[in-house]
Scaffold this active site. Structure first.
Site, PDB file in Angstrom:
ATOM      1  N   GLU A  72      12.335  15.780  13.242  1.00 45.87           N
ATOM      2  CA  GLU A  72      12.458  15.718  11.789  1.00 45.87           C
ATOM      3  C   GLU A  72      11.577  16.802  11.159  1.00 45.87           C
ATOM      4  O   GLU A  72      10.420  16.957  11.538  1.00 45.87           O
ATOM      5  CB  GLU A  72      11.985  14.331  11.320  1.00 45.87           C
ATOM      6  CG  GLU A  72      12.271  14.046   9.869  1.00 45.87           C
ATOM      7  CD  GLU A  72      11.778  12.662   9.442  1.00 45.87           C
ATOM      8  OE1 GLU A  72      10.678  12.262   9.869  1.00 45.87           O
ATOM      9  OE2 GLU A  72      12.491  12.003   8.671  1.00 45.87           O
ATOM     10  N   LYS A  81       0.850  -1.187   0.000  1.00 48.48           N
ATOM     11  CA  LYS A  81       0.000   0.000   0.000  1.00 48.48           C
ATOM     12  C   LYS A  81       0.884   1.234   0.000  1.00 48.48           C
ATOM     13  O   LYS A  81       1.426   1.635   1.022  1.00 48.48           O
ATOM     14  CB  LYS A  81      -0.913   0.036   1.229  1.00 48.48           C
ATOM     15  CG  LYS A  81      -2.009   1.074   1.048  1.00 48.48           C
ATOM     16  CD  LYS A  81      -2.534   1.632   2.352  1.00 48.48           C
ATOM     17  CE  LYS A  81      -1.648   2.647   2.979  1.00 48.48           C
ATOM     18  NZ  LYS A  81      -1.449   3.889   2.208  1.00 48.48           N
ATOM     19  N   GLU A  83      11.120   0.998   8.882  1.00 43.25           N
ATOM     20  CA  GLU A  83      12.104   1.955   8.345  1.00 43.25           C
ATOM     21  C   GLU A  83      11.524   3.336   8.573  1.00 43.25           C
ATOM     22  O   GLU A  83      10.624   3.761   7.848  1.00 43.25           O
ATOM     23  CB  GLU A  83      12.290   1.737   6.832  1.00 43.25           C
ATOM     24  CG  GLU A  83      12.864   0.412   6.432  1.00 43.25           C
ATOM     25  CD  GLU A  83      14.361   0.341   6.610  1.00 43.25           C
ATOM     26  OE1 GLU A  83      14.959   1.308   7.130  1.00 43.25           O
ATOM     27  OE2 GLU A  83      14.933  -0.684   6.233  1.00 43.25           O
ATOM     28  N   CYS A  90      14.442  10.396   4.043  1.00 48.51           N
ATOM     29  CA  CYS A  90      14.612   9.897   5.401  1.00 48.51           C
ATOM     30  C   CYS A  90      16.046  10.063   5.887  1.00 48.51           C
ATOM     31  O   CYS A  90      16.286  10.270   7.062  1.00 48.51           O
ATOM     32  CB  CYS A  90      14.179   8.440   5.481  1.00 48.51           C
ATOM     33  SG  CYS A  90      14.975   7.404   4.261  1.00 48.51           S
TER      34      CYS A  90
HETATM   35  P1  NAD Z   1       3.454   8.453   7.169  1.00 49.06           P
HETATM   36  O1  NAD Z   1       3.963   7.656   8.291  1.00 49.06           O
HETATM   37  O2  NAD Z   1       2.438   9.485   7.437  1.00 49.06           O
HETATM   38  O3  NAD Z   1       2.810   7.518   6.055  1.00 49.06           O
HETATM   39  C1  NAD Z   1       3.541   6.449   5.472  1.00 49.06           C
HETATM   40  C2  NAD Z   1       2.574   5.397   5.003  1.00 49.06           C
HETATM   41  O4  NAD Z   1       1.885   4.873   6.125  1.00 49.06           O
HETATM   42  C3  NAD Z   1       1.488   5.891   4.047  1.00 49.06           C
HETATM   43  O5  NAD Z   1       1.256   4.873   3.098  1.00 49.06           O
HETATM   44  C4  NAD Z   1       0.289   6.065   4.957  1.00 49.06           C
HETATM   45  O6  NAD Z   1      -0.925   5.897   4.269  1.00 49.06           O
HETATM   46  C5  NAD Z   1       0.491   4.937   5.944  1.00 49.06           C
HETATM   47  N1  NAD Z   1      -0.075   5.165   7.266  1.00 49.06           N
HETATM   48  C6  NAD Z   1      -0.122   6.315   7.974  1.00 49.06           C
HETATM   49  N2  NAD Z   1      -0.726   6.125   9.154  1.00 49.06           N
HETATM   50  C7  NAD Z   1      -1.054   4.801   9.206  1.00 49.06           C
HETATM   51  C8  NAD Z   1      -1.710   3.985  10.167  1.00 49.06           C
HETATM   52  N3  NAD Z   1      -2.128   4.485  11.332  1.00 49.06           N
HETATM   53  N4  NAD Z   1      -1.887   2.688   9.890  1.00 49.06           N
HETATM   54  C9  NAD Z   1      -1.467   2.152   8.716  1.00 49.06           C
HETATM   55  N5  NAD Z   1      -0.849   2.878   7.766  1.00 49.06           N
HETATM   56  C10 NAD Z   1      -0.640   4.198   8.009  1.00 49.06           C
HETATM   57  O7  NAD Z   1       4.751   9.020   6.470  1.00 49.06           O
HETATM   58  P2  NAD Z   1       4.849  10.000   5.236  1.00 49.06           P
HETATM   59  O8  NAD Z   1       4.490  11.356   5.741  1.00 49.06           O
HETATM   60  O9  NAD Z   1       4.117   9.413   4.073  1.00 49.06           O
HETATM   61  O10 NAD Z   1       6.403   9.906   4.899  1.00 49.06           O
HETATM   62  C11 NAD Z   1       7.353  10.639   5.570  1.00 49.06           C
HETATM   63  C12 NAD Z   1       8.070   9.809   6.620  1.00 49.06           C
HETATM   64  O11 NAD Z   1       8.621   8.626   6.067  1.00 49.06           O
HETATM   65  C13 NAD Z   1       9.246  10.543   7.214  1.00 49.06           C
HETATM   66  O12 NAD Z   1       9.252  10.400   8.606  1.00 49.06           O
HETATM   67  C14 NAD Z   1      10.448   9.845   6.597  1.00 49.06           C
HETATM   68  O13 NAD Z   1      11.627   9.989   7.308  1.00 49.06           O
HETATM   69  C15 NAD Z   1       9.969   8.453   6.507  1.00 49.06           C
HETATM   70  N6  NAD Z   1      10.740   7.657   5.537  1.00 49.06           N
HETATM   71  C16 NAD Z   1      11.592   6.678   6.000  1.00 49.06           C
HETATM   72  C17 NAD Z   1      12.364   5.939   5.110  1.00 49.06           C
HETATM   73  C18 NAD Z   1      13.332   4.870   5.598  1.00 49.06           C
HETATM   74  O14 NAD Z   1      13.717   4.010   4.816  1.00 49.06           O
HETATM   75  N7  NAD Z   1      13.740   4.883   6.855  1.00 49.06           N
HETATM   76  C19 NAD Z   1      12.245   6.165   3.746  1.00 49.06           C
HETATM   77  C20 NAD Z   1      11.375   7.139   3.309  1.00 49.06           C
HETATM   78  C21 NAD Z   1      10.620   7.870   4.226  1.00 49.06           C
END
Ligand code: NAD
Length: 512
Positions: free
Chosen positions: A404, A194, A269, A303
């Site tokens: 962040e 997803k 991650e 990230c």
């Molecule tokens: P987010 O956590 O808001 O969302 C990420 C994903 O999780 C989306 O698909 C979202 O729909 C889903 N999601 C959100 N809440 C959820 C829940 N309660 N239950 C199930 N799924 C849920 O993150 P974002 O704003 O899309 O992305 C930014 C974040 O991602 C930053 O913190 C960044 O550092 C991190 N990131 C980490 C890596 C890594 O490899 N460590 C890589 C890229 C991004």
């Protein structure tokens, strides 16, 4: 170029590319080889470069998740009936398909997610490499024979987990999609992925290319839907064997809590607040270039972004002057222009968060050295542009040093000694990445070994490869997402005992 020249309606071209792959313009989920439509809330896809909605789709409801889990389970069993080498050949073909379609994939990612086209072209090839790398692993993933102290032959098998649920963020949907799908199917699993509801398109295409390359129908299913609805439903599904999450620490902990209720393991991650350390004996020109790509690449929506720049006090002032002057020259603009280095922020919510964090940073005593808000030249576009921003003299315990931002905002903090630089770098619950710039080899290795981070660069920043393990320390998560380590994470080890003794065991002397 005038403002109006850079506003485009992405809708027609995005629909055309989508139609080329799916024979429909209606966006939905890719389940069991076809587009299926959810019955949930209507969700918008917004062009970050104009702020305009260019497409809509309906959130995937429970029936879509059920269909995807069922299809993935069936296809996974088919997948495992193939020889390991045959699976490898199909994975290699997925890589070839991605190469062949790289231009279209890059275009749809750039137009729909706002990522600069000059970055994404290379990224599409990197995604092909992910499948090619793991293609080679398919027939090399084998267990061990263990010299147990009994009369048994004891061996292990690295078996697939079954159906893996993967949830990815909006900042790098194509990259994180390939990064997770490739090791999962290499290890023999089926996938229900997803992507973020804000950026599902490139992942949908990856799913279609897996099937086009010969993977069983339904092996890779892509859900277009929200996290709290579709994501949670997938995690809770009784067929889910592993959850792999790439995203924020906040969502990660909620996801792990849901998975824990049904004893499903997770790989997380998460985010970072990585320190980029510049000593006074560094090659300063290179360090300035590195400090730009560390935080301004991907408009800081990365990230591993080097969002904390620690500079030795003896060069601090001069370094910041040159860094700011270089930063002011970075071309910010329409992501679909070849000359653009920094595109828009993906969404308005994130733009607002970045603006708030800058305000907070200034309120807590930092000084503005570059940027600070929307670039004037892009005012009338409606796009979510944020100028590359340098905040100087950020205190070690300021919010900007701890949290962040996930945008093109770097906080600079001076330090006096090597020990202090390491202490500052580790003064954070995250531990995703970091870097050091120095020409002293011994010092470089000393610092690399003491900074708490899953990835560390010496005289460089941001290079990662599917061949090398990637993941976080501390609040940046657990588990690894690439290299051999990811394969092991996507398998479960079975220990098999074969009795080889000529005489039967005598613990109980009765056979009837
Ligand atoms: P987010 O956590 O808001 O969302 C990420 C994903 O999780 C989306 O698909 C979202 O729909 C889903 N999601 C959100 N809440 C959820 C829940 N309660 N239950 C199930 N799924 C849920 O993150 P974002 O704003 O899309 O992305 C930014 C974040 O991602 C930053 O913190 C960044 O550092 C991190 N990131 C980490 C890596 C890594 O490899 N460590 C890589 C890229 C991004």
């Amino acid at each position: 170029m005038g403002t109006m020249d850079i506003i485009q309606d992405q809708g027609p071209r995005v629909r055309q590319i989508f139609n080329d792959f799916f024979k429909t313009e209606e966006i939905g989920s890719f389940v069991n080889g076809e587009i299926v439509h959810g019955a949930g809330e209507t969700l918008n896809l917004t062009d970050p470069s104009s702020g305009r909605v260019f497409a809509t789709f309906n959130d995937a409801d429970q029936s879509v998740i059920d269909l995807a889990m069922e299809a993935s389970g069936t296809a996974q069993r088919e997948w495992m009936k193939l020889t390991a080498s045959a699976r490898g050949r199909i994975m290699f073909e997925i890589g070839r398909q991605i190469r062949e379609n790289a231009a279209a994939i890059a275009e749809i990612e750039s137009r729909s997610a706002g990522r600069p086209i000059r970055d994404i072209r290379g990224e599409a090839i990197k995604v092909a490499e992910m499948f090619e790398y793991y293609a080679g692993w398919c027939d090399k993933l084998h267990g061990e024979v263990i010299p147990v102290p009994t009369s048994h032959l004891n061996y292990t098998r690295n078996e697939p987990i079954g159906v893996v649920v993967q949830i990815t963020p909006w900042n790098a949907p194509l990259f994180t999609g390939g990064w997770q799908i490739a090791p999962a199917i290499c290890a023999g699993n089926g996938v229900v992925i997803k992507p973020s509801e804000l950026t599902p398109l490139s992942t949908l295409i990856l799913g279609a290319l897996c099937e086009r390359a010969g993977a069983p129908r339904g092996l890779v299913n892509v859900i277009s839907g929200q996290g709290t609805t579709a994501g949670q439903a997938a995690i809770k599904h009784s067929k889910t064997g592993l959850v792999v999450f790439v995203g924020s620490a906040h969502a990660g902990s909620l996801i792990a809590a849901t998975a824990a209720k049904s004893v499903v393991p997770c790989i997380l991650e998460l985010g970072g607040k990585s320190a980029n350390i510049v000593f006074n004996d560094a090659d300063i020109d290179r360090a300035i270039l590195g400090a730009q790509s560390a935080i301004f690449g991907g408009a800081g929506q990365s990230c591993v972004a080097g969002s904390r720049l620690l500079v030795h006090r003896s060069i601090h002032q001069k370094f910041v002057e040159r860094y700011a002057s270089a930063t002011n020259k970075i071309p910010v603009g329409n992501p679909f222009e070849d000359t653009t280095h920094v595109g828009p922020i993906n969404n308005l919510r994130q733009w607002n968060k970045i603006a708030e964090m800058v305000e907070l940073g200034l309120g807590e005593g930092a000084t503005l050295a570059a940027g600070g808000g929307r670039p004037q030249a892009l005012e009338g576009t409606g796009g979510f542009y944020f100028a590359p921003t340098i905040l100087d003299n950020v205190a070690p315990n300021a919010t900007l040093s701890r949290e962040e931002v996930f945008g093109p905002v770097v906080g600079v903090t001076p330090f006096d000694t090597e020990e202090e630089a390491i202490t500052l770098a580790n003064n954070n619950p995250y531990g995703l990445a970091g870097a050091v710039w120095t020409q002293n080899v011994a010092k470089a290795h000393r610092v690399a070994s003491q900074v708490r981070a899953g990835t560390f660069w010496i005289n460089g920043y941001k290079t990662i490869s599917v061949m090398s393990p990637f993941g976080g320390f501390g609040k940046s998560g657990y588990g690894r997402s690439s290299g051999k380590d990811a394969l092991m994470a996507y398998t479960q080890t079975k220990s098999i005992w074969v009795e080889t003794a000529a005489e039967p065991p005598v613990a109980f002397g009765y056979v009837g």
